[in-house]
Design a protein around this motif. Structure first.
Motif, PDB file in Angstrom:
ATOM      1  N   VAL A 276      70.807  61.917  47.066  1.00 48.07           N
ATOM      2  CA  VAL A 276      70.014  61.840  45.830  1.00 48.07           C
ATOM      3  C   VAL A 276      70.860  61.819  44.564  1.00 48.07           C
ATOM      4  CG1 VAL A 276      68.104  63.035  46.973  1.00 48.07           C
ATOM      5  CG2 VAL A 276      69.723  64.358  45.605  1.00 48.07           C
ATOM      6  N   THR A 337      64.656  54.135  56.562  1.00 47.47           N
ATOM      7  CA  THR A 337      64.193  54.893  55.397  1.00 47.47           C
ATOM      8  C   THR A 337      64.709  54.282  54.099  1.00 47.47           C
ATOM      9  OG1 THR A 337      64.146  56.927  56.724  1.00 47.47           O
ATOM     10  CG2 THR A 337      64.096  57.173  54.333  1.00 47.47           C
ATOM     11  N   LEU A 341      61.658  53.387  51.969  1.00 47.90           N
ATOM     12  CA  LEU A 341      61.293  54.475  51.055  1.00 47.90           C
ATOM     13  C   LEU A 341      62.341  54.762  49.993  1.00 47.90           C
ATOM     14  CD1 LEU A 341      59.798  56.997  53.670  1.00 47.90           C
ATOM     15  CD2 LEU A 341      58.555  55.375  52.219  1.00 47.90           C
ATOM     16  N   ALA A 344      66.237  58.625  47.986  1.00 48.71           N
ATOM     17  CA  ALA A 344      65.768  59.989  47.702  1.00 48.71           C
ATOM     18  C   ALA A 344      64.989  60.553  48.884  1.00 48.71           C
ATOM     19  CB  ALA A 344      64.913  59.997  46.433  1.00 48.71           C
ATOM     20  N   TRP A 345      64.105  59.731  49.447  1.00 45.26           N
ATOM     21  CA  TRP A 345      63.340  60.181  50.612  1.00 45.26           C
ATOM     22  C   TRP A 345      64.252  60.384  51.815  1.00 45.26           C
ATOM     23  CZ3 TRP A 345      58.967  62.490  51.326  1.00 45.26           C
ATOM     24  CH2 TRP A 345      57.948  62.348  50.388  1.00 45.26           C
ATOM     25  N   VAL A 348      65.535  63.890  51.483  1.00 46.40           N
ATOM     26  CA  VAL A 348      64.515  64.900  51.805  1.00 46.40           C
ATOM     27  C   VAL A 348      64.301  64.996  53.308  1.00 46.40           C
ATOM     28  CG1 VAL A 348      62.077  65.488  51.568  1.00 46.40           C
ATOM     29  CG2 VAL A 348      63.363  64.680  49.577  1.00 46.40           C
ATOM     30  N   ILE A 349      64.164  63.860  53.965  1.00 42.45           N
ATOM     31  CA  ILE A 349      63.888  63.855  55.404  1.00 42.45           C
ATOM     32  C   ILE A 349      65.101  64.359  56.188  1.00 42.45           C
ATOM     33  CG2 ILE A 349      63.402  62.381  57.395  1.00 42.45           C
ATOM     34  CD1 ILE A 349      61.780  60.585  55.478  1.00 42.45           C
TER      35      ILE A 349
END
Length: 395
Positions: A276, A337, A341, A344-345, A348-349
């Motif tokens: 991120v 991903t 997405l 950033a996602w 998180v994942i």
């Protein structure tokens, strides 16, 4: 090319130098994948998700090799030589840049060889602090140089140049295969045991942790370029920093290492920042710190797994196999991903999976009494590592 030999001598290893060199070769091959992804995309005109199949296939073969070896083989010298020969042939054939489907198949064979080599090394030392430290430290030591070396071959020689490097590197441990066999390190003439519930949970946690970590780590080159504006050469140097930071962690005395859960959580934080952050300094610090935190935590997980397993020798192959399985799923998850997405996602994942695994390891370690209690010299509430004479046979 003589540097690994000198390192082996300086370390005064408890395992054969040829085995250590082979572990170093494994590190070089696996560390090449992040640098190959963009090259394969350009060479074959495919997307990032499709290109990730070279890593998925290689690690799929790794899973089969490391999981199946303990069920059918003994760690003999001829197995070691055959695995390295297979790796040499698979990488040499990849230099020709065959059709993409054939290339994926060759990476599968390469991974099968790497899995056999990894099992061969770890089954001889699993549960022994000194031996595990000798094996664990080789990866980071080779990783210090592998990033810049692979990056140079990638820039100067392209995809074929990287595969040529890997093929040439396979000849080094093959030339030092004398004295590598240890047929008494594993018992092959009995039924394969199943893990007890506590060991099974820890194996699942290792798999989940590796899925989350590899979904981000394998794309550090892509993330560094897209988010932090870093060149391939700079990221390669950061990979070297990651490996350099891992060296003292891998050789850290077991009695001073502490519990693994917090170190796994710190690795998860590094993964999140890597995905991120758009700041080069934060990106670099996260990638370097990852190396230290990972190798402070994972040997502790291996130790806890060995202590809570009725047959640690069987779990040696299982631990490597489930982590390899995680590395199969992780890169594909990461590519998909990013494509759908965004980064950033992905953070998180991936970091979320790693934190969940850290919590599971912490809970099992605190809640399950070791099956092989030993004097608690480290004061951490658990027994110390077991030796070969402590290993019971689990039916």
């Amino acid at each position: 090319m003589q540097i690994p030999v000198r390192l082996a001598v300086l370390l005064r290893p408890s395992v054969a130098p040829g085995v250590l060199l082979a572990v170093g070769f494994n590190t070089l091959v696996l560390s090449a994948t992040p640098f190959l992804l963009d090259l394969v995309v350009a060479e074959y005109g495919i997307g990032l998700t499709a290109a990730s199949l070279i890593g998925v296939a290689q690690l799929g073969g790794f899973t089969v090799g490391s999981w199946g070896a303990g069920r059918f083989l003994r760690p003999r010298r001829r197995v070691f030589a055959a695995a390295l020969t297979l790796a040499l042939v698979a990488n040499a054939a990849s230099i020709l840049l065959p059709p993409f489907a054939v290339l994926v198949g060759l990476r599968l064979l390469s991974g099968l060889a790497l899995g056999l080599i990894t099992w061969f090394a770890w089954v001889q030392v699993f549960g022994d602090d000194e031996g595990m430290a000798d094996i664990a430290v080789i990866g980071p030591l080779i990783g210090v140089a592998s990033g810049p070396v692979v990056a140079w071959f990638a820039v100067e020689g392209g995809t074929a140049g990287v595969f040529a490097l890997l093929a040439a590197a396979a000849t080094i441990p093959l030339a030092f295969n004398r004295g590598t066999g240890a047929p008494d390190a594993a018992v092959a003439d009995r039924g394969r045991s199943r893990p007890v519930p506590a060991a099974a949970i820890m194996l699942v946690a290792l798999c989940v942790f590796t899925i989350g970590g590899s979904s981000i780590f394998q794309y550090a080159v892509v993330l560094g370029d897209a988010n932090a504006g870093l060149s391939t050469g700079v990221v390669a140097l950061l990979y070297s920093g990651n490996a350099l930071a891992a060296v003292p962690a891998a050789k850290w005395p077991a009695k001073r290492r502490g519990i693994p859960g917090p170190w796994m959580a710190l690795t998860a934080l590094c993964a999140l920042l890597l995905a991120v952050s758009g700041q080069p300094i934060v990106f670099g610090a996260a990638l370097v710190t990852w190396g230290f935190a990972f190798w402070m935590g994972i040997p502790g997980v291996f130790k806890a797994l060995a202590e809570r397993s009725a047959n640690p020798a069987d779990r040696a192959g299982d631990a490597q196999a489930v982590m390899a399985a995680g590395r199969v799923v992780g890169p594909f998850l990461g590519g998909a991903t990013i494509d759908t997405l965004g980064t950033a996602w992905l953070g998180v994942i991936g970091a979320g999976l790693m934190l969940a695994a850290a919590g599971a390891v912490f809970a099992v370690r605190r809640g399950v009494t070791p099956r092989h209690p030993a004097e608690d010299r480290d004061g951490d509430g658990g027994g110390d590592a077991i030796g070969p004479t402590d290993r019971a046979v689990e039916r």
